[in-house]
Write an enzyme that holds these catalytic residues in place. Structure first.
Site, PDB file in Angstrom:
ATOM      1  N   HIS A 170       1.056  -1.328  -0.159  1.00  0.00           N
ATOM      2  CA  HIS A 170      -0.526  -0.294  -0.174  1.00  0.00           C
ATOM      3  C   HIS A 170       1.038   1.364   0.219  1.00  0.00           C
ATOM      4  O   HIS A 170       0.693   2.370   0.120  1.00  0.00           O
ATOM      5  CB  HIS A 170      -1.223  -0.124   1.197  1.00  0.00           C
TER       6      HIS A 170
ATOM      7  N   ASN B 202      -3.051 -12.365  15.169  1.00  0.00           N
ATOM      8  CA  ASN B 202      -3.908 -11.472  14.941  1.00  0.00           C
ATOM      9  C   ASN B 202      -4.896 -11.783  16.645  1.00  0.00           C
ATOM     10  O   ASN B 202      -4.871 -12.608  17.190  1.00  0.00           O
ATOM     11  CB  ASN B 202      -4.778 -11.838  14.394  1.00  0.00           C
TER      12      ASN B 202
END
Ligand code: BV8
Length: 241
Positions: free
Chosen positions: A117, A206
């Site tokens: 990104h 996570n």
């Protein structure tokens, strides 16, 4: 047995890729996007992180990224980033493919990093594409060459990903024995398609694992920094069975 299992898999792997998201940097103090305290809880991404917002609402766009850039100065890579840098130096990983725009992996010492990104620490002109110093954007300047609007080299919604970073990540992931996904909700296309391209073992680290766990061979719920430290401990002193 989860952290020790991952350490064993890493020792067996010839090619390990790590895919990171914003959860990798929250322990440094940078908010993620979609958690309770994430950027998108108070700010609609359509108003600040799209080409339309850059063109039609430039002041708000610029303020949002100036604030993000300034806040980076207050933070630094944490222990988890350092462990990943150390793993690269010890030959345990081939590439970090990251959605993060903070450059903390490179700051910690990783060299093999694909910025899927882009980043918010380099700047270009939206009109002529020429690179300009970060300070020009922070100081509200226009492009020195064409007076166009300046912007960070970040991938906005609706923009395509940098071809080189995407191709490199795809190639590495398709050839990897092990892919470790850390700190991402996997909500954003096309990066969320990458884990499924892995033919080897797939691991998810996570805080919130509810939505994604069934797609992985191993799921470790916890903070990136703590889990990586635990795995690193087993890597250095593997359990002999
Ligand atoms: C594209 C700007 C082709 C940069 C970002 C409908 C309408 C319009 C578009 C779409 C649509 N549906 C799909 C799309 C495509 C769109 C998309 O996916 N939208 C989704 C959200 C619906 N994608 C695109 O537009 C992409 N380009 O598709 O190009 C194209 C082009 C033209 C026309 C057609 C097609 C471009 C995507 C660019 C995304 N840019 N923002 C910026 O300002 O930074 S999004 C943003 O999300 C960030 O960039 C970030 O990198 C990315 C991913 O987020 P995560 O990293 O996963 O963060 P998140 O908060 O979600 O999750 C963090 C997780 O970590 C949580 O689960 C949390 O529990 C956990 N965590 C927290 N702390 C810790 C932790 N875990 C462990 N330890 C901790 N300490």
């Amino acid at each position: 047995m989860t952290a020790s299992t991952l350490a064993q898999w890493m020792l067996q792997s010839n090619s390990t890729l790590i895919l990171t998201g914003a959860g990798m940097s929250t322990e440094s103090g940078i908010p993620d996007f979609r958690s309770r305290k994430g950027w998108w809880k108070n700010t609609d991404p359509r108003t600040v992180a799209t080409v339309e917002s850059l063109q039609q609402n430039y002041e708000l766009f610029r303020e949002f990224y100036q604030m993000r850039i300034q806040s980076l100065m207050d933070f630094e890579p944490h222990r988890g980033h350092e462990i990943l840098a150390n793993w690269e130096a010890r030959g345990h990983l081939s590439l970090i493919a990251t959605q993060n725009v903070d450059r903390f992996h490179q700051q910690a010492g990783n060299h093999a990093v694909a910025e899927l990104h882009g980043n918010i620490v380099t700047i270009r002109c939206q009109s002529c594409g020429k690179p300009l110093p970060l300070g020009h954007f922070v100081d509200n300047a226009v492009c020195t060459y064409c007076k166009g609007k300046l912007r960070p080299n970040v991938v906005l919604f609706g923009e395509t990903l940098p071809q080189e970073a995407w191709n490199r990540s795809l190639k590495e992931i398709q050839g990897a024995d092990l892919v470790i996904v850390i700190g991402t909700s996997l909500e954003v296309y096309p990066v969320n398609q990458l884990p499924a391209m892995c033919k080897g073992r797939l691991v998810y680290i996570n805080l919130d694992v509810a939505g994604n766990s069934r797609n992985f061979d191993l799921v470790i719920q916890g903070t990136a920094g703590e889990v990586l430290a635990e795995v690193d401990k087993y890597l250095q002193e593997p359990i002999v069975e």
